[in-house]
Motif scaffolding. Structure first.
Motif, mmCIF file in Angstrom:
data_model
loop_
_atom_site.group_PDB
_atom_site.id
_atom_site.type_symbol
_atom_site.label_atom_id
_atom_site.label_comp_id
_atom_site.label_asym_id
_atom_site.label_seq_id
_atom_site.Cartn_x
_atom_site.Cartn_y
_atom_site.Cartn_z
ATOM 1 N N GLN A 13 -1.856 -49.515 -115.873
ATOM 2 C CA GLN A 13 -2.559 -50.312 -115.095
ATOM 3 C C GLN A 13 -3.325 -50.515 -115.496
ATOM 4 O O GLN A 13 -4.470 -50.874 -115.873
ATOM 5 N N ALA A 14 -4.788 -49.151 -115.768
ATOM 6 C CA ALA A 14 -5.705 -48.826 -116.876
ATOM 7 C C ALA A 14 -5.520 -49.186 -118.093
ATOM 8 O O ALA A 14 -6.734 -49.677 -118.376
ATOM 9 N N LEU A 15 -4.121 -49.074 -119.222
ATOM 10 C CA LEU A 15 -3.760 -50.017 -120.095
ATOM 11 C C LEU A 15 -4.592 -51.385 -119.949
ATOM 12 O O LEU A 15 -5.066 -52.131 -120.732
ATOM 13 N N PHE A 16 -3.680 -51.503 -119.127
ATOM 14 C CA PHE A 16 -3.331 -53.358 -119.202
ATOM 15 C C PHE A 16 -5.292 -53.810 -118.498
ATOM 16 O O PHE A 16 -5.982 -54.675 -119.594
ATOM 17 N N PHE A 17 -6.037 -53.204 -117.490
ATOM 18 C CA PHE A 17 -6.981 -53.581 -117.639
ATOM 19 C C PHE A 17 -8.434 -53.330 -118.150
ATOM 20 O O PHE A 17 -8.531 -53.849 -118.211
ATOM 21 N N GLY A 18 -7.662 -52.071 -118.944
ATOM 22 C CA GLY A 18 -8.977 -51.451 -120.190
ATOM 23 C C GLY A 18 -9.101 -53.345 -120.717
ATOM 24 O O GLY A 18 -9.680 -53.661 -121.415
ATOM 25 N N THR A 19 -7.273 -53.288 -121.462
ATOM 26 C CA THR A 19 -7.710 -54.291 -122.090
ATOM 27 C C THR A 19 -7.696 -56.298 -121.723
ATOM 28 O O THR A 19 -8.605 -56.361 -122.511
ATOM 29 N N VAL A 21 -10.677 -56.424 -119.620
ATOM 30 C CA VAL A 21 -11.754 -56.222 -120.178
ATOM 31 C C VAL A 21 -12.254 -56.384 -121.302
ATOM 32 O O VAL A 21 -13.152 -56.807 -121.736
ATOM 33 N N LEU A 22 -12.034 -55.303 -122.517
ATOM 34 C CA LEU A 22 -12.260 -55.556 -123.431
ATOM 35 C C LEU A 22 -11.797 -56.615 -124.397
ATOM 36 O O LEU A 22 -12.605 -57.910 -125.162
ATOM 37 N N GLY A 23 -10.391 -57.501 -123.863
ATOM 38 C CA GLY A 23 -10.740 -59.020 -124.660
ATOM 39 C C GLY A 23 -11.819 -59.624 -123.731
ATOM 40 O O GLY A 23 -12.580 -61.089 -124.704
ATOM 41 N N VAL A 24 -12.021 -59.415 -122.486
ATOM 42 C CA VAL A 24 -12.875 -60.633 -121.892
ATOM 43 C C VAL A 24 -14.277 -60.230 -122.880
ATOM 44 O O VAL A 24 -15.168 -61.494 -123.111
ATOM 45 N N ALA A 25 -14.766 -58.902 -122.759
ATOM 46 C CA ALA A 25 -15.901 -59.015 -123.331
ATOM 47 C C ALA A 25 -16.097 -59.298 -124.356
ATOM 48 O O ALA A 25 -17.039 -60.575 -125.066
ATOM 49 N N SER A 26 -15.285 -59.153 -125.446
ATOM 50 C CA SER A 26 -14.783 -59.727 -126.690
ATOM 51 C C SER A 26 -15.161 -61.161 -127.179
ATOM 52 O O SER A 26 -15.681 -61.825 -127.922
ATOM 53 N N ILE A 27 -14.113 -61.989 -126.152
ATOM 54 C CA ILE A 27 -14.755 -63.275 -125.793
ATOM 55 C C ILE A 27 -15.770 -64.034 -126.057
ATOM 56 O O ILE A 27 -16.629 -64.383 -126.372
ATOM 57 N N LEU A 28 -16.256 -62.950 -124.866
ATOM 58 C CA LEU A 28 -17.507 -64.028 -124.106
ATOM 59 C C LEU A 28 -18.970 -63.475 -125.462
ATOM 60 O O LEU A 28 -20.000 -64.532 -125.522
ATOM 61 N N ASN A 71 2.917 -59.224 -118.301
ATOM 62 C CA ASN A 71 1.719 -58.198 -118.722
ATOM 63 C C ASN A 71 1.104 -59.185 -120.134
ATOM 64 O O ASN A 71 0.435 -59.162 -119.421
ATOM 65 N N ILE A 72 2.031 -59.246 -121.291
ATOM 66 C CA ILE A 72 0.930 -60.101 -121.872
ATOM 67 C C ILE A 72 0.643 -61.360 -121.595
ATOM 68 O O ILE A 72 -0.237 -61.995 -121.749
ATOM 69 N N TYR A 73 2.147 -61.891 -121.224
ATOM 70 C CA TYR A 73 1.587 -63.523 -120.717
ATOM 71 C C TYR A 73 0.474 -63.243 -119.284
ATOM 72 O O TYR A 73 -0.369 -64.130 -119.827
ATOM 73 N N TYR A 74 0.358 -62.079 -118.783
ATOM 74 C CA TYR A 74 -0.450 -62.379 -117.350
ATOM 75 C C TYR A 74 -2.091 -62.112 -118.566
ATOM 76 O O TYR A 74 -3.011 -62.479 -117.986
ATOM 77 N N LEU A 75 -2.009 -61.162 -119.103
ATOM 78 C CA LEU A 75 -2.946 -61.157 -120.242
ATOM 79 C C LEU A 75 -3.603 -62.522 -121.134
ATOM 80 O O LEU A 75 -4.900 -63.212 -121.060
ATOM 81 N N GLY A 76 -2.658 -63.548 -121.507
ATOM 82 C CA GLY A 76 -2.779 -64.306 -122.300
ATOM 83 C C GLY A 76 -3.983 -65.195 -121.780
ATOM 84 O O GLY A 76 -4.666 -65.785 -121.130
ATOM 85 N N PHE A 77 -3.180 -65.503 -119.874
ATOM 86 C CA PHE A 77 -3.352 -67.185 -118.622
ATOM 87 C C PHE A 77 -4.807 -66.075 -118.515
ATOM 88 O O PHE A 77 -5.996 -67.366 -118.834
ATOM 89 N N LEU A 78 -5.196 -65.139 -118.510
ATOM 90 C CA LEU A 78 -6.841 -64.019 -117.968
ATOM 91 C C LEU A 78 -7.834 -64.869 -119.088
ATOM 92 O O LEU A 78 -8.196 -65.051 -118.873
ATOM 93 N N PHE A 79 -7.255 -64.760 -120.463
ATOM 94 C CA PHE A 79 -8.354 -64.486 -121.375
ATOM 95 C C PHE A 79 -7.752 -65.971 -121.205
ATOM 96 O O PHE A 79 -9.723 -66.534 -121.520
#
Length: 181
Positions: A13-19, A21-28, A71-79
């Motif tokens: 969960q920490a790895l997922f959430f950290g990824t 947050v890092l992805g949102v910060a990088s996009i923005l 989890n990867i699918y959800y990351l893509g969707f969140l991004f």
């Protein structure tokens, strides 16, 4: 000392959430500082690939293939949602709105496609326990047949050995009896 369950999900969960947050910060931040669409799209995609690699390779963060794929699918969707939110936030009706929104939709679509593709890949890598059970049953049946055949051979050879021992013993007793006479 406190007991820590090695199967607990808090690391994952920490790895997922950290990824995330890092992805949102990088996009923005990449969009805010005016980097090209390629760079702004590549950053979350590389984070998704990095998450996939960590989930597959490391023991500490190892996940089942189906869970890692989800989890990867959800990351893509969140991004995707992040890129769309930025596109709507940066929309200026007085300016050239379409030229600002369409590149952000490109990021959104590409991260969704990458998340979906990696999910399918991970689900294809998933090993079905039912297939393992069938294969194990077949192997056990084959080993049982082989063992039975070998035991039958051993039994036949032991019977032959017994007959030979009896014959040798009888001949020996007969020879000793004749020698004694």
């Amino acid at each position: 000392r406190r007991y820590r369950n090695p199967l607990a999900d808090y690391r994952d969960q920490a790895l997922f959430f950290g990824t995330f947050v890092l992805g949102v910060a990088s996009i923005l931040s990449l969009k805010w500082f005016g980097y090209s669409e390629f760079v702004a799209t590549a950053a979350p995609v590389f984070l998704m690939l990095g998450y996939a690699g960590i989930a597959l390779v490391t023991k500490q963060y190892r996940l089942r293939e189906d869970k890692a794929g989800d989890n990867i699918y959800y990351l893509g969707f969140l991004f995707t949602l992040t890129a769309l939110a930025y596109a709507l936030y940066s929309y200026n009706p007085e300016g050239s709105g379409a030229t600002e929104i369409i590149p952000n939709f490109g990021i959104a679509i590409f991260t969704t496609i990458m998340g979906l593709a990696l999910r399918v890949l991970f689900n294809q890598m998933r090993e079905d326990p039912v297939e393992y059970e069938k294969e194990a049953r077949y192997s056990l049946a084959e080993a049982s047949r082989t063992l039975r055949a070998e035991l039958a051979d051993v039994s036949t050879e032991m019977s032959g050995f017994k007959r030979k021992i009896i014959q040798i013993t009888e001949e020996g007793v007969t020879d000793i009896a004749e020698s004694a006479k």
